[in-house]
Write an enzyme that holds these catalytic residues in place. Structure first.
Site, PDB file in Angstrom:
ATOM      1  N   TYR A   1     -11.377   0.409  10.446  1.00 45.67           N
ATOM      2  CA  TYR A   1     -12.554   0.878   9.694  1.00 45.67           C
ATOM      3  C   TYR A   1     -12.904  -0.022   8.524  1.00 45.67           C
ATOM      4  CZ  TYR A   1      -8.623   3.208   7.275  1.00 45.67           C
ATOM      5  OH  TYR A   1      -7.424   3.481   6.660  1.00 45.67           O
ATOM      6  N   LYS A   2     -12.130  -1.073   8.287  1.00 42.56           N
ATOM      7  CA  LYS A   2     -12.441  -1.998   7.193  1.00 42.56           C
ATOM      8  C   LYS A   2     -13.325  -3.116   7.743  1.00 42.56           C
ATOM      9  CE  LYS A   2      -8.530  -0.311   4.604  1.00 42.56           C
ATOM     10  NZ  LYS A   2      -7.108  -0.376   4.302  1.00 42.56           N
TER      11      LYS A   2
ATOM     12  N   PHE B   1       0.849  -1.182   0.000  1.00 36.18           N
ATOM     13  CA  PHE B   1       0.000   0.000   0.000  1.00 36.18           C
ATOM     14  C   PHE B   1       0.897   1.249   0.000  1.00 36.18           C
ATOM     15  CE2 PHE B   1      -3.065   2.947   1.972  1.00 36.18           C
ATOM     16  CZ  PHE B   1      -4.219   2.607   1.287  1.00 36.18           C
TER      17      PHE B   1
ATOM     18  N   ARG C   1     -12.946  -4.544  -6.940  1.00 33.79           N
ATOM     19  CA  ARG C   1     -12.944  -5.389  -5.743  1.00 33.79           C
ATOM     20  C   ARG C   1     -14.368  -5.597  -5.241  1.00 33.79           C
ATOM     21  NH1 ARG C   1      -8.605  -2.903  -1.577  1.00 33.79           N
ATOM     22  NH2 ARG C   1     -10.192  -1.260  -1.552  1.00 33.79           N
TER      23      ARG C   1
HETATM   24  C1  LIG Z   1      -6.331   0.810   4.460  1.00 32.18           C
HETATM   25  C2  LIG Z   1      -4.865   0.614   4.519  1.00 32.18           C
HETATM   26  C3  LIG Z   1      -4.023   1.585   5.075  1.00 32.18           C
HETATM   27  C4  LIG Z   1      -4.587   2.893   5.527  1.00 32.18           C
HETATM   28  O1  LIG Z   1      -3.724   3.639   6.316  1.00 32.18           O
HETATM   29  P1  LIG Z   1      -4.342   4.771   7.256  1.00 32.18           P
HETATM   30  O2  LIG Z   1      -3.167   5.307   7.956  1.00 32.18           O
HETATM   31  O3  LIG Z   1      -5.347   4.114   8.149  1.00 32.18           O
HETATM   32  O4  LIG Z   1      -4.993   5.779   6.366  1.00 32.18           O
HETATM   33  C5  LIG Z   1      -2.679   1.290   5.158  1.00 32.18           C
HETATM   34  N1  LIG Z   1      -2.175   0.121   4.698  1.00 32.18           N
HETATM   35  C6  LIG Z   1      -2.966  -0.815   4.127  1.00 32.18           C
HETATM   36  C7  LIG Z   1      -2.393  -2.101   3.649  1.00 32.18           C
HETATM   37  C8  LIG Z   1      -4.326  -0.584   4.004  1.00 32.18           C
HETATM   38  O5  LIG Z   1      -5.096  -1.503   3.431  1.00 32.18           O
END
Ligand SMILES: *Cc1c(COP(=O)(O)O)cnc(C)c1O
Length: 427
Positions: free
Chosen positions: A237-238, A130, A387
């Site tokens: 939040y997921k 990510f 997705r």
């Molecule tokens: C959703 C997600 C994030 C989000 O990072 P935040 O700091 O909560 O905005 C980071 N890494 C991965 C792998 C994600 O899926």
């Protein structure tokens, strides 16, 4: 048209689903099929009640809420952490609900990474990680005076969609890696990595290993302590449905207890010493020491209700239904959508699958928009992925059939090109 046998199969699966009653505890829009719970889970009545209670405590107690609320705000993070720990496979003291995914990665690097190590200085991540994690790793190296182009190594992906554990292990053999940071589930393809194998291999080589569990917490069972992982971090939040911007979490293996927090703040203090207001910090004994400032109470509260639902449903039952849902969606996709050029990027094996199914099509962006117009909420990830995340708490097998039916109609009628796109105005 789709064969009636799908609807029949879905009806039988839904009738036998022990988690079916949970659906009514979530706010869902009439007629809409929500398949984006891997980006933002839906609000439950339980999470809503927790927020309203904290608001009411603020209304009626003011400052007294820190000690007089039930549970007291002062230790609310610790209270919730005890309930998150089993989801990650850790002892309660090894988990703290705090910060956000990216901030927690910064904190863990600041605490564990040693730029003065004589030879092992490199950090290993991967090409599919990510972006926020990569930004954090690079900026951390820069802060420590090291050039990220030299010190951050990314394991390549062979197919641009998945990672091969053999390649990760091979990248750890050079004797130059100090820390590995990997996603438990690749956010695009939905591939679940063999966390146990990679963790054990890192440990054998004396490499620290941390996992970004954003896409697995609440969706997949974990045994981080048993496997020996050094650290992990995630959002709630997921799949944990704690709301937009809800407070995240981190795990710190007990072998690292006592290390000074890299980014210190008064909420990392031992609870009984925090209000001594001394300029010498006495950090909390466990992962709690990684906290920095005052917790965001209103973004913490929904997690309480969400966790209650999660524990009632049970992680094993959630995983079993999630696997059944993604298997069903895959079957539907292969039978009904493959003729229209739709493929699946998610590995088929149970143990290599996270919580969502990644469909591939060259027109993925247009398809994703057309699906939303048709009342199906998926999301798009460039360049060609749609997705679908069927969430075991609130998605039914009938929803899967209806979503694929609506998608098939879009493909049959080529409804994925907008007027502008059809006129060649948008590329
Ligand atoms: C959703 C997600 C994030 C989000 O990072 P935040 O700091 O909560 O905005 C980071 N890494 C991965 C792998 C994600 O899926």
């Amino acid at each position: 048209m789709m064969a009636k046998r799908w609807a029949d199969a879905a009806r039988a699966l839904d009738a036998a689903d022990p988690l079916r009653p949970f659906r009514a505890r979530f706010y869902r829009r009439e007629g809409e099929i929500y398949l984006d719970g891997n980006s933002l889970g839906l609000l439950s009545r339980d999470a809503e009640a927790s927020v309203l209670r904290v608001l009411d405590e603020w209304k009626t107690l003011g400052i007294e809420g820190w000690t007089g609320a039930d549970p007291p705000w002062f230790s609310f993070s610790e209270t919730l952490s005890r309930s998150v720990a089993p989801l990650i496979g850790a002892d309660p003291g090894e988990v703290i609900v705090t910060g956000s995914t990216t901030v927690n990665l910064h904190q863990l690097l600041a605490t564990l990474y040693d730029p003065a190590a004589p030879i092992r200085k490199r950090i290993l991540a991967d090409e599919l990680n990510f972006p926020s994690d990569i930004f954090a790793l690079r900026s951390h190296l820069r802060l420590r005076g090291l050039n990220p182009d030299d010190y951050l190594i990314r394991v390549p992906s062979r197919d641009g969609r998945t990672l091969n554990e053999d390649d990760i292990l091979a990248a750890m053999t050079g004797g130059d890696i100090q820390i590995v940071v990997l996603p438990s589930v690749v956010y695009t393809s939905g591939q679940l990595l063999d966390m146990e194998r990679v963790t054990r291999a890192a440990r054998e080589r004396g490499i620290l290993i941390g996992w970004d569990c954003s896409h697995s917490v609440g969706a997949v069972p974990h045994a981080l302590s048993e496997w020996g992982a050094d650290f992990a971090f995630w959002c709630h939040y997921k799949y944990l449905n704690a709301g937009p911007g809800s407070v995240g979490g981190l795990y710190l293996n007990r072998r690292h207890f006592g290390k000074s927090p890299g980014l210190a703040g008064w909420f990392g203090s031992r609870k009984d010493r925090q209000f001594a207001m001394d300029h010498t910090m006495i950090p909390a004994d466990g992962a709690g020491a990684m906290q920095i400032g005052t917790p965001h109470l209103l973004s913490l509260a929904p997690l309480e209700g969400s966790l209650r639902i999660h524990h009632e449903a049970g992680m094993e039952r959630l995983r079993a239904k999630s696997l059944a849902l993604t298997a069903f969606l895959r079957e539907l996709t292969e039978a009904e959508l493959a003729p229209f050029g739709v493929g699946v990027a998610t590995p088929p094996e149970l143990q290599r699958r996270g919580g969502h199914l990644a469909l591939i099509h060259p027109e993925a962006l247009g398809i994703s928009r057309a699906l939303r117009r048709a009342g199906v909420v998926p999301d798009f990830r460039p360049p060609d992925i749609v997705r679908f995340a069927p969430v075991p708490l609130y998605t039914s097998f009938a929803d899967c059939v209806e979503a694929v039916h609506r998608l098939k109609t879009i493909l049959e009628t080529q409804a994925f090109a907008t007027d502008e796109e059809a006129a060649g105005l948008v590329t």
